[in-house]
Design a protein around this motif. Structure first.
Motif, PDB file in Angstrom:
ATOM      1  N   TRP A  52       6.659   6.551   8.529  1.00 43.84           N
ATOM      2  CA  TRP A  52       6.271   5.197   8.192  1.00 43.84           C
ATOM      3  C   TRP A  52       4.765   5.063   8.151  1.00 43.84           C
ATOM      4  CZ3 TRP A  52       3.204   1.790  10.848  1.00 43.84           C
ATOM      5  CH2 TRP A  52       2.920   2.098  12.182  1.00 43.84           C
ATOM      6  N   SER A  53       4.089   5.843   9.000  1.00 43.36           N
ATOM      7  CA  SER A  53       2.633   5.756   9.068  1.00 43.36           C
ATOM      8  C   SER A  53       2.015   6.874   8.228  1.00 43.36           C
ATOM      9  CB  SER A  53       2.177   5.867  10.522  1.00 43.36           C
ATOM     10  OG  SER A  53       0.768   5.864  10.596  1.00 43.36           O
ATOM     11  N   GLY A  54       1.354   6.512   7.174  1.00 47.01           N
ATOM     12  CA  GLY A  54       0.692   7.510   6.345  1.00 47.01           C
ATOM     13  C   GLY A  54       1.551   8.066   5.235  1.00 47.01           C
ATOM     14  N   GLY A  55       2.863   7.829   5.327  1.00 45.29           N
ATOM     15  CA  GLY A  55       3.749   8.252   4.249  1.00 45.29           C
ATOM     16  C   GLY A  55       3.922   9.746   4.092  1.00 45.29           C
ATOM     17  N   ARG A  56       3.595  10.521   5.125  1.00 47.43           N
ATOM     18  CA  ARG A  56       3.775  11.964   5.010  1.00 47.43           C
ATOM     19  C   ARG A  56       5.242  12.300   4.815  1.00 47.43           C
ATOM     20  NH1 ARG A  56       0.045  15.560   7.189  1.00 47.43           N
ATOM     21  NH2 ARG A  56       1.511  17.129   6.397  1.00 47.43           N
ATOM     22  N   THR A  57       5.468  13.350   4.052  1.00 47.02           N
ATOM     23  CA  THR A  57       6.840  13.799   3.821  1.00 47.02           C
ATOM     24  C   THR A  57       7.005  15.244   4.264  1.00 47.02           C
ATOM     25  OG1 THR A  57       6.290  14.427   1.548  1.00 47.02           O
ATOM     26  CG2 THR A  57       7.213  12.216   1.890  1.00 47.02           C
ATOM     27  N   TYR A  58       8.210  15.589   4.628  1.00 47.89           N
ATOM     28  CA  TYR A  58       8.523  16.927   5.108  1.00 47.89           C
ATOM     29  C   TYR A  58       9.848  17.353   4.489  1.00 47.89           C
ATOM     30  CZ  TYR A  58       5.039  15.569   8.558  1.00 47.89           C
ATOM     31  OH  TYR A  58       3.888  15.127   9.148  1.00 47.89           O
ATOM     32  N   TYR A  59       9.958  18.645   4.221  1.00 48.22           N
ATOM     33  CA  TYR A  59      11.157  19.176   3.594  1.00 48.22           C
ATOM     34  C   TYR A  59      11.560  20.489   4.253  1.00 48.22           C
ATOM     35  CZ  TYR A  59       9.911  15.961  -0.175  1.00 48.22           C
ATOM     36  OH  TYR A  59       9.596  14.843  -0.894  1.00 48.22           O
ATOM     37  N   THR A  60      12.849  20.738   4.251  1.00 53.08           N
ATOM     38  CA  THR A  60      13.280  22.067   4.639  1.00 53.08           C
ATOM     39  C   THR A  60      12.985  23.012   3.476  1.00 53.08           C
ATOM     40  OG1 THR A  60      15.117  23.310   5.609  1.00 53.08           O
ATOM     41  CG2 THR A  60      15.654  21.858   3.775  1.00 53.08           C
ATOM     42  N   ASP A  61      12.751  24.264   3.778  1.00 49.06           N
ATOM     43  CA  ASP A  61      12.282  25.198   2.747  1.00 49.06           C
ATOM     44  C   ASP A  61      13.241  25.308   1.562  1.00 49.06           C
ATOM     45  OD1 ASP A  61      10.717  27.628   5.018  1.00 49.06           O
ATOM     46  OD2 ASP A  61      10.002  25.736   4.176  1.00 49.06           O
ATOM     47  N   SER A  62      14.525  25.228   1.812  1.00 51.02           N
ATOM     48  CA  SER A  62      15.491  25.467   0.742  1.00 51.02           C
ATOM     49  C   SER A  62      15.506  24.377  -0.324  1.00 51.02           C
ATOM     50  CB  SER A  62      16.896  25.621   1.336  1.00 51.02           C
ATOM     51  OG  SER A  62      17.316  24.427   1.973  1.00 51.02           O
ATOM     52  N   VAL A  63      14.887  23.223  -0.053  1.00 50.68           N
ATOM     53  CA  VAL A  63      14.891  22.140  -1.044  1.00 50.68           C
ATOM     54  C   VAL A  63      13.504  21.836  -1.586  1.00 50.68           C
ATOM     55  CG1 VAL A  63      16.879  21.125   0.138  1.00 50.68           C
ATOM     56  CG2 VAL A  63      14.593  20.168   0.528  1.00 50.68           C
ATOM     57  N   LYS A  64      12.491  22.489  -1.066  1.00 55.08           N
ATOM     58  CA  LYS A  64      11.129  22.240  -1.551  1.00 55.08           C
ATOM     59  C   LYS A  64      11.034  22.533  -3.038  1.00 55.08           C
ATOM     60  CE  LYS A  64       8.551  23.037   2.729  1.00 55.08           C
ATOM     61  NZ  LYS A  64       7.626  23.938   3.452  1.00 55.08           N
ATOM     62  N   GLY A  65      10.400  21.615  -3.750  1.00 53.25           N
ATOM     63  CA  GLY A  65      10.260  21.769  -5.195  1.00 53.25           C
ATOM     64  C   GLY A  65      11.450  21.248  -5.982  1.00 53.25           C
ATOM     65  N   ARG A  66      12.550  20.953  -5.298  1.00 57.38           N
ATOM     66  CA  ARG A  66      13.740  20.441  -5.984  1.00 57.38           C
ATOM     67  C   ARG A  66      14.069  19.006  -5.557  1.00 57.38           C
ATOM     68  NH1 ARG A  66      18.619  22.644  -5.084  1.00 57.38           N
ATOM     69  NH2 ARG A  66      18.152  23.322  -2.953  1.00 57.38           N
ATOM     70  N   PHE A  67      13.857  18.689  -4.292  1.00 57.64           N
ATOM     71  CA  PHE A  67      14.166  17.362  -3.764  1.00 57.64           C
ATOM     72  C   PHE A  67      12.877  16.589  -3.512  1.00 57.64           C
ATOM     73  CE2 PHE A  67      18.470  18.424  -1.497  1.00 57.64           C
ATOM     74  CZ  PHE A  67      18.923  19.000  -2.674  1.00 57.64           C
ATOM     75  N   THR A  68      12.953  15.279  -3.690  1.00 58.34           N
ATOM     76  CA  THR A  68      11.823  14.410  -3.393  1.00 58.34           C
ATOM     77  C   THR A  68      12.312  13.197  -2.620  1.00 58.34           C
ATOM     78  OG1 THR A  68      10.696  15.074  -5.441  1.00 58.34           O
ATOM     79  CG2 THR A  68       9.917  13.073  -4.349  1.00 58.34           C
ATOM     80  N   ILE A  69      11.687  12.962  -1.476  1.00 60.47           N
ATOM     81  CA  ILE A  69      12.005  11.777  -0.683  1.00 60.47           C
ATOM     82  C   ILE A  69      10.921  10.737  -0.906  1.00 60.47           C
ATOM     83  CG2 ILE A  69      10.828  12.636   1.400  1.00 60.47           C
ATOM     84  CD1 ILE A  69      13.046  11.259   3.050  1.00 60.47           C
ATOM     85  N   SER A  70      11.346   9.493  -1.033  1.00 65.47           N
ATOM     86  CA  SER A  70      10.386   8.409  -1.206  1.00 65.47           C
ATOM     87  C   SER A  70      10.966   7.142  -0.575  1.00 65.47           C
ATOM     88  CB  SER A  70      10.083   8.172  -2.690  1.00 65.47           C
ATOM     89  OG  SER A  70      11.259   7.756  -3.370  1.00 65.47           O
ATOM     90  N   ARG A  71      10.082   6.181  -0.366  1.00 64.56           N
ATOM     91  CA  ARG A  71      10.562   4.938   0.241  1.00 64.56           C
ATOM     92  C   ARG A  71       9.956   3.748  -0.477  1.00 64.56           C
ATOM     93  NH1 ARG A  71       9.271   5.528   6.285  1.00 64.56           N
ATOM     94  NH2 ARG A  71      10.080   3.399   6.424  1.00 64.56           N
TER      95      ARG A  71
END
Length: 125
Positions: A52-71
């Motif tokens: 919530w603070s700064g909007g940083r996002t994190y991904y597990t390695d297997s989905v990086k480059g394929r999945f995008t999280i946003s709010r």
């Protein structure tokens, strides 16, 4: 906060889906939100999260480059756009929320107190 996950379905490998996690509560923008998934016979695993603070996002390695999280805090909704889906992405996807999770706990399901009901994603080969 109450969470409602939706958007799952059946898709062919290489296809796309967008999951939504709609939240109730006026302080939604103060919550860290994450997506987890659990395949049949597998343990629950972290997929992605947005702070919530700064909007940083994190991904597990297997989905990086394929999945995008946003709010979208105005709509109290978090999205997970899933592209180039693979059969191994098949799982029930859950959204989870909690306030101010410490960085080392971002990927730990037990750190989140609030969970949605899950939405099934099935990717056919």
């Amino acid at each position: 906060v109450q969470l409602q996950a939706s958007g799952g379905g059946l898709v062919q490998a290489g296809g796309s889906l967008t999951l939504s996690c709609a939240a109730s509560g006026r302080t939604f923008n103060r919550y860290d939100i994450a997506w987890f998934r659990q395949g049949s016979g597998k343990e629950r695993e972290f997929v992605a999260s947005t702070r919530w603070s700064g909007g940083r996002t994190y991904y597990t390695d297997s989905v990086k480059g394929r999945f995008t999280i946003s709010r979208d805090n105005a709509k109290n909704t978090v999205y997970l756009v899933m592209n180039s889906l693979k059969p191994e992405d098949t799982a029930v996807y859950y959204c989870a929320a909690d306030q101010s999770i410490i960085l080392s706990d971002i990927r730990r399901g037990g750190a989140y107190d609030y969970w949605g009901q899950g939405t099934q994603v099935t990717v056919s080969s």
